[in-house]
Design a protein around this motif. Structure first.
Motif, mmCIF file in Angstrom:
data_model
loop_
_atom_site.group_PDB
_atom_site.id
_atom_site.type_symbol
_atom_site.label_atom_id
_atom_site.label_comp_id
_atom_site.label_asym_id
_atom_site.label_seq_id
_atom_site.Cartn_x
_atom_site.Cartn_y
_atom_site.Cartn_z
ATOM 1 N N ALA A 150 -0.358 57.160 -38.376
ATOM 2 C CA ALA A 150 -1.508 57.997 -38.028
ATOM 3 C C ALA A 150 -2.292 57.443 -36.842
ATOM 4 O O ALA A 150 -2.319 56.237 -36.595
ATOM 5 C CB ALA A 150 -2.425 58.136 -39.236
ATOM 6 N N ILE A 151 -2.964 58.360 -36.139
ATOM 7 C CA ILE A 151 -3.873 57.983 -35.054
ATOM 8 C C ILE A 151 -5.282 58.517 -35.314
ATOM 9 O O ILE A 151 -6.198 58.256 -34.534
ATOM 10 C CB ILE A 151 -3.366 58.475 -33.681
ATOM 11 N N PHE A 152 -5.463 59.274 -36.405
ATOM 12 C CA PHE A 152 -6.778 59.794 -36.784
ATOM 13 C C PHE A 152 -7.062 59.453 -38.251
ATOM 14 O O PHE A 152 -6.166 59.458 -39.091
ATOM 15 C CB PHE A 152 -6.847 61.319 -36.636
ATOM 16 N N GLY A 153 -8.327 59.191 -38.546
ATOM 17 C CA GLY A 153 -8.761 59.078 -39.929
ATOM 18 C C GLY A 153 -8.175 57.926 -40.710
ATOM 19 O O GLY A 153 -8.135 57.971 -41.939
ATOM 20 N N THR A 154 -7.729 56.881 -40.037
ATOM 21 C CA THR A 154 -7.091 55.763 -40.727
ATOM 22 C C THR A 154 -8.148 54.826 -41.319
ATOM 23 O O THR A 154 -9.335 54.928 -41.025
ATOM 24 C CB THR A 154 -6.199 54.970 -39.764
ATOM 25 N N SER A 155 -7.677 53.899 -42.136
ATOM 26 C CA SER A 155 -8.546 52.843 -42.648
ATOM 27 C C SER A 155 -7.752 51.545 -42.657
ATOM 28 O O SER A 155 -6.543 51.547 -42.408
ATOM 29 C CB SER A 155 -9.040 53.170 -44.065
ATOM 30 N N GLU A 156 -8.398 50.450 -42.972
ATOM 31 C CA GLU A 156 -7.707 49.161 -43.026
ATOM 32 C C GLU A 156 -6.756 49.091 -44.215
ATOM 33 O O GLU A 156 -5.992 48.134 -44.345
ATOM 34 C CB GLU A 156 -8.724 48.034 -43.133
ATOM 35 N N ASN A 157 -6.766 50.150 -45.045
ATOM 36 C CA ASN A 157 -5.920 50.164 -46.236
ATOM 37 C C ASN A 157 -4.659 51.011 -46.101
ATOM 38 O O ASN A 157 -3.726 50.849 -46.879
ATOM 39 C CB ASN A 157 -6.726 50.674 -47.432
ATOM 40 N N CYS A 158 -4.625 51.918 -45.119
ATOM 41 C CA CYS A 158 -3.460 52.807 -45.001
ATOM 42 C C CYS A 158 -3.491 53.568 -43.683
ATOM 43 O O CYS A 158 -4.555 54.034 -43.253
ATOM 44 C CB CYS A 158 -3.442 53.802 -46.164
ATOM 45 N N ILE A 159 -2.296 53.699 -43.063
ATOM 46 C CA ILE A 159 -2.183 54.492 -41.834
ATOM 47 C C ILE A 159 -1.010 55.475 -41.920
ATOM 48 O O ILE A 159 -0.461 55.918 -40.914
ATOM 49 C CB ILE A 159 -2.051 53.590 -40.583
ATOM 50 N N ALA A 160 -0.635 55.837 -43.155
ATOM 51 C CA ALA A 160 0.454 56.790 -43.347
ATOM 52 C C ALA A 160 0.017 58.199 -42.964
ATOM 53 O O ALA A 160 -1.177 58.502 -42.882
ATOM 54 C CB ALA A 160 0.922 56.766 -44.799
ATOM 55 N N VAL A 161 0.997 59.088 -42.746
ATOM 56 C CA VAL A 161 0.701 60.472 -42.354
ATOM 57 C C VAL A 161 1.200 61.457 -43.409
ATOM 58 O O VAL A 161 2.226 61.251 -44.043
ATOM 59 C CB VAL A 161 1.317 60.826 -40.979
ATOM 60 N N PHE A 162 0.455 62.538 -43.561
ATOM 61 C CA PHE A 162 0.816 63.601 -44.496
ATOM 62 C C PHE A 162 1.995 64.383 -43.914
ATOM 63 O O PHE A 162 1.953 64.793 -42.752
ATOM 64 C CB PHE A 162 -0.387 64.512 -44.714
ATOM 65 N N PRO A 163 3.061 64.639 -44.705
ATOM 66 C CA PRO A 163 4.292 65.165 -44.125
ATOM 67 C C PRO A 163 4.429 66.683 -44.066
ATOM 68 O O PRO A 163 5.349 67.187 -43.429
ATOM 69 C CB PRO A 163 5.365 64.589 -45.051
ATOM 70 N N SER A 164 3.551 67.439 -44.741
ATOM 71 C CA SER A 164 3.771 68.879 -44.884
ATOM 72 C C SER A 164 3.624 69.643 -43.579
ATOM 73 O O SER A 164 2.776 69.328 -42.744
ATOM 74 C CB SER A 164 2.791 69.447 -45.909
ATOM 75 N N ASP A 165 4.452 70.675 -43.411
ATOM 76 C CA ASP A 165 4.271 71.660 -42.338
ATOM 77 C C ASP A 165 3.462 72.854 -42.852
ATOM 78 O O ASP A 165 2.551 73.333 -42.176
ATOM 79 C CB ASP A 165 5.626 72.146 -41.824
ATOM 80 N N MET A 166 3.804 73.323 -44.025
ATOM 81 C CA MET A 166 3.108 74.464 -44.614
ATOM 82 C C MET A 166 1.601 74.239 -44.658
ATOM 83 O O MET A 166 0.809 75.134 -44.335
ATOM 84 C CB MET A 166 3.646 74.708 -46.032
ATOM 85 N N CYS A 167 1.202 73.025 -45.024
ATOM 86 C CA CYS A 167 -0.232 72.742 -45.192
ATOM 87 C C CYS A 167 -0.988 72.739 -43.875
ATOM 88 O O CYS A 167 -2.205 72.980 -43.861
ATOM 89 C CB CYS A 167 -0.419 71.403 -45.906
ATOM 90 N N ILE A 168 -0.307 72.489 -42.771
ATOM 91 C CA ILE A 168 -0.990 72.517 -41.479
ATOM 92 C C ILE A 168 -1.400 73.958 -41.154
ATOM 93 O O ILE A 168 -2.519 74.210 -40.692
ATOM 94 C CB ILE A 168 -0.087 71.940 -40.369
ATOM 95 N N ALA A 169 -0.526 74.904 -41.444
ATOM 96 C CA ALA A 169 -0.878 76.311 -41.241
ATOM 97 C C ALA A 169 -1.969 76.747 -42.210
ATOM 98 O O ALA A 169 -2.894 77.475 -41.832
ATOM 99 C CB ALA A 169 0.360 77.187 -41.401
ATOM 100 N N LEU A 170 -1.880 76.314 -43.471
ATOM 101 C CA LEU A 170 -2.912 76.673 -44.449
ATOM 102 C C LEU A 170 -4.268 76.127 -44.041
ATOM 103 O O LEU A 170 -5.305 76.774 -44.255
ATOM 104 C CB LEU A 170 -2.524 76.147 -45.835
ATOM 105 N N ALA A 171 -4.284 74.933 -43.453
ATOM 106 C CA ALA A 171 -5.540 74.362 -42.966
ATOM 107 C C ALA A 171 -6.119 75.222 -41.845
ATOM 108 O O ALA A 171 -7.324 75.486 -41.808
ATOM 109 C CB ALA A 171 -5.317 72.933 -42.482
ATOM 110 N N ALA A 172 -5.267 75.649 -40.917
ATOM 111 C CA ALA A 172 -5.734 76.483 -39.809
ATOM 112 C C ALA A 172 -6.254 77.827 -40.294
ATOM 113 O O ALA A 172 -7.179 78.398 -39.706
ATOM 114 C CB ALA A 172 -4.601 76.685 -38.803
ATOM 115 N N LEU A 173 -5.670 78.341 -41.367
ATOM 116 C CA LEU A 173 -6.050 79.657 -41.887
ATOM 117 C C LEU A 173 -7.264 79.611 -42.813
ATOM 118 O O LEU A 173 -7.725 80.654 -43.281
ATOM 119 C CB LEU A 173 -4.861 80.280 -42.622
ATOM 120 N N ASP A 174 -7.776 78.414 -43.096
ATOM 121 C CA ASP A 174 -8.903 78.267 -44.027
ATOM 122 C C ASP A 174 -8.568 78.814 -45.409
ATOM 123 O O ASP A 174 -9.333 79.587 -46.016
ATOM 124 C CB ASP A 174 -10.168 78.957 -43.497
#
Length: 339
Positions: A150-174
């Motif tokens: 990740a390059i956004f929203g990281t912490s000293e405890n984790c820098i992994a990224v969320f893998p979903s594609d479907m959820c990115i569209a759902l986020a955009a659609l509110d």
């Protein structure tokens, strides 16, 4: 060997009751992520409660308020190819079809897609520390090989990224996520469903352990005329995104009346920067303004040793996808993207 019992639930109340009675009992629907984690001994359970036999929550149907309700037990493929989704929410259809493989989309459910673990290759390796796997043990990715991280929203405890594609569209659609549990029913705005790592990277979302997703509501506005989903990855199929972008515009002439830009592959959850969307609203739909919006989005990005390329890649992906959203025909096979 992990021995476990297996039962089928005939309704939501029965399923919730079975899971509430034992913290080591899990729901199973498509099982595409759960069984994967089980094979690697990353999760164990005393019992599985199969929810596929529950008659409700398999459908995709229009609502009285003009929106659409996606049953949580409906399959990803069923959702992507449903006539209502293809016509009214093509951004969601394109995003789903960019994810996983055809076989997985045929098995994976809509609810399960939201619940898949945010993870990286260190999560799968029991020989190294991982705060998601063993809270408090440390994050091997921060000083390790962190190219995909990740390059956004990281912490000293984790820098992994969320893998979903479907959820990115759902986020955009509110979208809105509807859940049921021992305390009754509740609804969560999609932006509040997933979590950033903070001090609790082992918690990927705000669902309680004995709650179950029953449906996902899409608002009436589907941005069916101006949208685009772009996924950049190391290979052309069955790979998580290095960067993905879901873009949706409502245009009036050359003016942007509403703008949505959601990112995947760059944070622990789908990532939106409202400031960039607000900048675009009532502005001209031009490359110059898309560059400015991209600059707003990436200004707070933080890179690690091996993933600094992601910042520039993200910026270029945003600009390109905004241009593509002006003419969705550029997304057809063989079409050339806008300059």
């Amino acid at each position: 060997m992990n021995n476990f019992s297996y039962t089928r639930a005939s309704n939501i109340s029965e399923a919730i009751q079975k899971v509430s009675a034992d913290a080591d009992t899990k729901f199973v629907a498509g099982g595409t992520n759960l069984i994967d984690l089980w094979k690697y001994n990353l999760t164990n359970f005393n019992a599985l409660v199969d929810i596929n036999s529950i008659q409700d929550h398999h459908n995709i149907e229009e609502k009285a308020d003009g929106g659409v309700r996606l049953g949580a037990f409906a399959k990803n493929a069923q959702t992507a190819y449903h006539p209502i989704i293809e016509e009214r929410y093509p951004l969601l259809s394109r995003a789903i079809l960019a994810g996983a493989s055809g076989q997985i989309r045929n098995m994976a459910t809509n609810g399960g897609n939201l619940l898949q673990r945010t993870r990286c290759y260190y999560f799968y390796d029991p020989a190294v520390p991982c705060n998601k796997r063993e809270p408090g043990s440390g994050c091997s990715a921060i000083k390790g090989y962190n190219r995909i991280m990740a390059i956004f929203g990281t912490s000293e405890n984790c820098i992994a990224v969320f893998p979903s594609d479907m959820c990115i569209a759902l986020a955009a659609l509110d979208a809105v996520v509807n859940v049921s549990g021992p305390g009754g029913e509740r609804s969560l705005p999609f932006a509040d469903f997933h979590r950033l790592p903070g001090d609790t990277p082992h918690l990927d979302n705000n669902l309680n352990p004995d709650e179950i997703i029953t449906s996902i509501d899409l608002p009436e506005k589907g941005f069916s005329k101006n949208y685009s989903y772009l996924k950049l990855r190391d290979r052309n199929s069955y790979a998580f995104a290095l960067v993905s972008v879901a873009t949706a515009f409502e245009l009036e002439g050359d003016k942007i009346k509403d703008a949505r830009i959601a990112l995947g592959g760059v944070a622990h959850k789908p990532w939106r920067v409202k400031q960039a969307e607000e900048f675009l609203q009532n502005n001209t739909a031009s490359r110059e303004n898309f560059v400015a919006a991209a600059d707003i989005i990436v200004k707070d990005a933080v890179a690690y040793e091996y993933n600094s390329f992601k910042i520039e890649l993200t910026k270029r992906a945003i600009i390109r996808n905004c241009m593509m959203a002006l003419n969705p025909e550029t997304q057809l096979p063989g079409a050339q993207p806008s300059a």
